[in-house]
Design a protein around this motif. Structure first.
Motif, mmCIF file in Angstrom:
data_model
loop_
_atom_site.group_PDB
_atom_site.id
_atom_site.type_symbol
_atom_site.label_atom_id
_atom_site.label_comp_id
_atom_site.label_asym_id
_atom_site.label_seq_id
_atom_site.Cartn_x
_atom_site.Cartn_y
_atom_site.Cartn_z
ATOM 1 N N UNK A 1 3.921 -3.246 -4.056
ATOM 2 C CA UNK A 1 4.169 -1.723 -3.154
ATOM 3 C C UNK A 1 3.791 -0.851 -3.719
ATOM 4 N N UNK A 2 2.686 -0.653 -3.799
ATOM 5 C CA UNK A 2 1.295 0.089 -3.156
ATOM 6 C C UNK A 2 1.192 -0.493 -1.862
ATOM 7 N N UNK A 3 0.801 -1.476 -1.664
ATOM 8 C CA UNK A 3 -0.160 -1.740 -0.055
ATOM 9 C C UNK A 3 0.720 -0.987 1.266
ATOM 10 N N UNK A 4 2.060 -0.295 0.201
ATOM 11 C CA UNK A 4 2.593 0.153 1.682
ATOM 12 C C UNK A 4 2.011 1.212 2.128
ATOM 13 N N UNK A 5 1.656 2.110 1.189
ATOM 14 C CA UNK A 5 0.816 3.532 1.142
ATOM 15 C C UNK A 5 -0.066 3.325 2.010
ATOM 16 N N UNK A 6 -0.721 2.564 2.421
ATOM 17 C CA UNK A 6 -1.851 2.323 3.926
ATOM 18 C C UNK A 6 -1.346 2.949 4.538
ATOM 19 N N UNK A 7 0.099 3.133 5.133
ATOM 20 C CA UNK A 7 0.416 3.926 6.439
ATOM 21 C C UNK A 7 0.385 5.566 5.618
ATOM 22 N N UNK A 8 -0.374 6.195 6.018
ATOM 23 C CA UNK A 8 -0.517 7.922 6.045
ATOM 24 C C UNK A 8 1.016 8.239 5.896
ATOM 25 N N UNK A 9 0.730 9.285 5.097
ATOM 26 C CA UNK A 9 2.681 9.689 4.947
ATOM 27 C C UNK A 9 3.095 8.967 4.443
ATOM 28 N N UNK A 10 3.362 7.428 3.866
ATOM 29 C CA UNK A 10 4.079 6.514 2.941
ATOM 30 C C UNK A 10 4.115 7.311 1.500
#
Length: 269
Positions: free
Chosen positions: A157-166
Motif C-alpha cells: 500500500x505504501x507504493x501508492x504514496x510514490x504519487x505526490x499528494x497521495x
C-alpha cells in the motif's frame, strides 16, 4: 530575510504534514509554487528538511529502534521481548524502495507539479474514507501483533504514496486498516517504517543534488532543518492523541477542501 521566511514556512509545513495523512510532499510543492520557490535548490531544500522530520521520529522512537536492532535477544521466558522484528520493517519497506528506484526519473519528471498533487490529494482522500468504512475484524491490536504478511501488505500500500499528494502515512495507515490492524497499530507501524523509507529516499535524492549545497545556504538550510524537526516532534506526539478522537475521514475532507481551493487558484490566475 525573504529566504529565512521561506525556510521557516516550509519547515513548519514539512514538520506538520510529514507524518499526518495529508502528504508533506504535496504541501511543499503547492506552497513552493505559491512563493515562487521551485527548481533544483527547492528540491534539495526539501530533502534537507525531511531529514529534520526523520530525526524527530528517531528521538521519539529510539527505544523501539534499539530493540529492533538487538536481533535474537531473548527474555527470561525464552521468548522474544517484542513481537515486532527488524524483518517486519524490511519487508514493509522493500516494495516502495524497489518501485521508487525503478520509477524515480519518471516520478520526478512528470508527477511533481501542482496539478498532479491535486489529483493525488483527492484520490488519496477517497482511498482513506473507503478504508475506514471497510475496516475488517481487528487481528493486530498492537504493532507487536502484526505478522510478516501484514507488514508486507502495508508495504505494498505504501507504493501508492510514490504519487505526490497521495501521502505515505495515509496510504500505510489506511492500508493497515484494510488488512486488520487497529488504528494505533497501523499508525505506530507507519511511523516506524518512515525512518528507513525517508532515509533511503532522501539519501538517494541527496546524492543527486548535493552539488546544489553552498556555504552561503548554511543558515537557510539550517533554519528549515531545525524548524521541521521541532514541529514534527510536536506533530507526531499530538497525532497519536488526535487519532483517539478523529478518524481518517477528517483528514480526507481537509484534503478535498485544499484541492478545491488550490484548484480554483490555479485555474483563476
Amino acid at each position: 530575510m525573504h529566504q529565512i521566511w521561506v525556510a521557516v514556512i516550509q519547515g513548519i509545513i514539512e514538520g506538520l504534514t510529514e507524518f499526518l495523512p495529508v502528504s508533506s510532499t504535496g504541501h511543499l510543492i503547492l506552497s513552493g509554487n505559491l512563493m515562487g520557490f521551485n527548481g533544483e535548490k527547492a528540491d534539495t531544500f526539501e530533502v534537507v528538511i525531511q531529514l529534520g522530520a526523520i530525526l524527530a521520529i528517531i528521538v521519539l522512537y529510539w527505544k523501539r529502534y534499539l530493540t529492533l536492532l538487538r536481533i535474537g535477544r531473548r527474555s527470561q521466558t525464552g521468548r522474544d521481548d517484542h513481537g515486532l522484528k527488524l524483518g517486519h520493517i524490511i519487508v514493509a519497506c522493500l516494495p516502495a524502495m524497489v518501485m521508487g528506484l525503478a520509477l524515480h526519473k519518471i516520478i520526478k519528471t512528470y508527477l511533481f507539479s501542482p496539478y498532479t498533487v491535486l489529483v493525488g490529494l483527492v484520490i488519496g482522500g477517497v482511498f482513506m474514507i473507503l478504508a475506514e468504512r471497510r475496516i475488517k475484524r481487528t487481528t493486530a491490536e498492537t504493532v507487536d501483533s502484526l505478522t510478516y504478511k501484514q507488514a508486507f501488505q502495508i508495504g505494498l500500500f505504501q507504493c501508492l504514496a510514490l504519487w505526490p499528494g497521495f501521502s505515505r502515512s495515509g496510504a500505510t495507515i489506511a492500508g493497515g486498516l484494510l488488512i486488520g490492524a487497529s488504528y494505533r497499530a497501523a499508525t505506530n507501524f507507519s511511523f516506524l517504517i518512515a525512518v528507513p523509507m525517508m532515509v533511503a529516499a532522501s539519501g538517494y535524492d541527496m546524492l543527486k543534488s548535493y552539488k546544489m549545497l553552498a556555504a552561503s545556504d548554511i543558515v537557510f538550510f539550517g533554519v528549515g532543518f531545525v524548524v521541521a524537526f521541532i514541529v514534527a516532534l510536536l506533530a507526531v506526539a499530538g497525532f497519536l492523541k488526535l487519532l483517539e478522537r478523529m478518524k481518517l475521514s477528517s483528514f480526507a475532507y481537509y484534503r478535498f477542501a485544499l484541492a478545491i481551493v488550490y484548484g480554483i487558484y490555479l485555474f483563476a490566475r
